[in-house]
Design a protein around this motif. Structure first.
Motif, short mmCIF file in Angstrom:
data_model
loop_
_atom_site.label_atom_id
_atom_site.label_comp_id
_atom_site.label_asym_id
_atom_site.label_seq_id
_atom_site.Cartn_x
_atom_site.Cartn_y
_atom_site.Cartn_z
N ILE A 130 7.44 -15.25 -23.56
CA ILE A 130 7.90 -16.56 -23.10
C ILE A 130 8.30 -17.40 -24.32
CG2 ILE A 130 7.23 -18.69 -21.92
CD1 ILE A 130 5.17 -16.90 -20.38
N SER A 131 9.45 -18.04 -24.22
CA SER A 131 9.94 -18.91 -25.28
C SER A 131 10.03 -20.34 -24.76
CB SER A 131 11.32 -18.44 -25.75
OG SER A 131 11.84 -19.28 -26.76
N VAL A 132 9.39 -21.27 -25.48
CA VAL A 132 9.42 -22.69 -25.11
C VAL A 132 10.05 -23.44 -26.27
CG1 VAL A 132 8.06 -24.70 -24.45
CG2 VAL A 132 7.31 -22.42 -23.74
N ASP A 165 6.21 -18.18 -27.82
CA ASP A 165 6.75 -18.89 -28.99
C ASP A 165 7.07 -20.33 -28.59
OD1 ASP A 165 6.68 -16.65 -30.66
OD2 ASP A 165 8.63 -15.96 -29.94
N PHE A 166 6.44 -21.29 -29.26
CA PHE A 166 6.77 -22.71 -29.11
C PHE A 166 7.58 -23.13 -30.32
CE2 PHE A 166 2.76 -22.12 -26.81
CZ PHE A 166 2.97 -22.80 -25.63
N PRO A 192 -6.24 -15.44 -25.76
CA PRO A 192 -4.82 -15.61 -26.03
C PRO A 192 -4.50 -15.08 -27.43
CG PRO A 192 -5.79 -17.64 -25.19
CD PRO A 192 -6.92 -16.72 -25.51
N TYR A 193 -3.36 -14.39 -27.57
CA TYR A 193 -3.02 -13.85 -28.89
C TYR A 193 -1.51 -13.76 -29.05
CZ TYR A 193 -2.09 -9.19 -26.84
OH TYR A 193 -1.58 -8.15 -26.12
N GLN A 194 -1.12 -13.61 -30.30
CA GLN A 194 0.28 -13.51 -30.70
C GLN A 194 1.07 -14.72 -30.18
OE1 GLN A 194 0.61 -10.78 -32.62
NE2 GLN A 194 2.55 -11.54 -33.40
N ILE A 195 0.55 -15.90 -30.53
CA ILE A 195 1.18 -17.15 -30.14
C ILE A 195 1.68 -17.84 -31.41
CG2 ILE A 195 0.94 -19.28 -28.84
CD1 ILE A 195 0.14 -16.89 -27.17
N THR A 196 2.90 -18.34 -31.40
CA THR A 196 3.41 -19.13 -32.52
C THR A 196 3.70 -20.55 -32.04
OG1 THR A 196 5.75 -18.60 -32.16
CG2 THR A 196 4.46 -17.06 -33.51
N SER A 214 -10.63 -22.63 -28.82
CA SER A 214 -11.92 -22.23 -28.27
C SER A 214 -12.04 -20.72 -28.25
CB SER A 214 -12.09 -22.79 -26.85
OG SER A 214 -12.05 -24.19 -26.85
N GLN A 215 -10.96 -20.04 -27.86
CA GLN A 215 -10.84 -18.59 -27.91
C GLN A 215 -9.42 -18.26 -28.35
OE1 GLN A 215 -12.19 -19.92 -24.92
NE2 GLN A 215 -14.31 -19.38 -25.36
N GLY A 216 -9.27 -17.25 -29.20
CA GLY A 216 -7.92 -16.85 -29.59
C GLY A 216 -7.91 -15.98 -30.83
N ARG A 217 -6.81 -15.28 -31.02
CA ARG A 217 -6.60 -14.46 -32.21
C ARG A 217 -5.11 -14.31 -32.44
NH1 ARG A 217 -5.43 -9.04 -30.67
NH2 ARG A 217 -5.79 -8.62 -28.45
N ASN A 218 -4.74 -14.00 -33.66
CA ASN A 218 -3.33 -13.84 -34.00
C ASN A 218 -2.52 -15.06 -33.54
OD1 ASN A 218 -4.41 -10.87 -33.60
ND2 ASN A 218 -2.65 -10.75 -34.99
N LEU A 219 -2.92 -16.20 -34.08
CA LEU A 219 -2.25 -17.46 -33.77
C LEU A 219 -1.59 -17.98 -35.04
CD1 LEU A 219 -5.09 -19.11 -31.64
CD2 LEU A 219 -3.26 -17.59 -30.86
N TYR A 220 -0.33 -18.45 -34.93
CA TYR A 220 0.45 -18.81 -36.11
C TYR A 220 1.05 -20.20 -35.90
CZ TYR A 220 0.06 -13.78 -36.71
OH TYR A 220 -0.43 -12.50 -36.83
N PHE A 221 0.82 -21.09 -36.88
CA PHE A 221 1.26 -22.47 -36.76
C PHE A 221 2.10 -22.89 -37.96
CE2 PHE A 221 -2.81 -21.94 -34.64
CZ PHE A 221 -2.61 -22.54 -33.41
#
Length: 277
Positions: A130-132, A165-166, A192-196, A214-221
């Protein structure tokens, strides 16, 4: 449903609701399965419920999801409710998941409840791809029905959420005690994972928190600016958070206020300079 599930188009419509209504008011709802939707130039005002509801409503089938669809140029003003996010993309029941969707140009002003949420109730299928783009959510009127501006995952829904991807997002004035963007899942569930996320968090009255994991992995900001009265970054324990949590604030992260569990500090990576080959 087999002959009507693909190719629906909606353009140039506005719905005006009534926040004093005793009943839940949903605007645009896609029940059951829907593929290849095209939505452009829609608005809602004063709805006591969801403005756009994708893949989370069962009616004539045992499955509900939306795939390969495009959503453009949307404005949702003073909408939502405590139990009904303004924008919801979800998956329910059997079958596939909501995936391969593009959301481009969405403006959510003063949501009552959560502004935008992605979640699913099935652990076997992921909401993904999903792309936002060009998303702006402003929680200006704090004190209405406050909640997170964006929620990725859900504390009670076991479905996986990944590969979102945001891009060019502005999260303005998060509500007191809530987050601009919040990552969550059931305890012990699929994180949730692999979120930018690329964008800005702040505003003139940013009374809430910034990024809450709170929960997550592989998060990129990539954060071009961070300004919240609450804590800028909150990260849970290693039982719920895994590496990497990668944060680039262009050197400004040293000024952030943080609450990072001691067991997760090694998972949070903040580059201090850029190098080129």
């Amino acid at each position: 449903i087999g002959g009507q599930k693909a190719g629906v188009s909606i353009e140039g419509l506005t719905i005006v609701g009534n926040r004093a209504s005793a009943s839940l008011q949903n605007g645009f709802v896609f029940y059951d399965r829907a593929d290849v939707i095209y939505v452009n130039d829609i608005s809602t005002y004063y709805l006591n419920g969801r403005s756009l509801y994708l893949g989370g409503a069962l009616k004539n089938s045992t499955q509900s999801f939306v795939r390969e669809s495009h959503f453009y140029n949307m404005r949702f003003f003073n909408s939502g409710a405590a139990s009904a996010p303004v924008f919801e993309m979800a998956s329910l029941g059997t079958g596939d998941s909501s995936n391969s969707n593009i959301v481009d140009g969405i403006d959510i002003y003063a949501p009552y409840g959560t502004g935008m949420v992605f979640r699913g109730n099935r652990s076997g299928q992921a909401i993904d791809l999903i792309s936002v783009n060009q998303c702006r959510i402003e929680g200006l009127e704090s004190g209405t029905t406050a909640a997170d501006l964006i929620q990725v995952g859900d504390a009670t829904f076991p479905g996986i959420v990944n590969n979102i991807d945001f891009n060019q997002c502005q999260l303005i004035d998060p509500y007191t005690n809530y987050a601009a963007i919040h990552f969550c899942s059931p305890s012990g569930g699929a994180f949730p994972y692999q979120i930018t996320f690329d964008g800005f968090i702040g505003g003139g009255a940013p009374n809430g928190n910034g990024i809450v994991i709170s929960q997550g992995r592989n998060l990129y900001f990539n954060i071009s600016g961070m300004n919240t009265t609450g804590t800028n970054l909150i990260v849970g324990s290693s039982a719920n958070v895994a590496s990497p949590i990668w944060i680039n604030a262009y050197g400004a992260q040293s000024a952030w206020t943080t609450s990072i569990d001691a067991t997760s500090i090694a998972s949070v990576i903040a580059p201090t300079q850029h190098t080129f080959p």
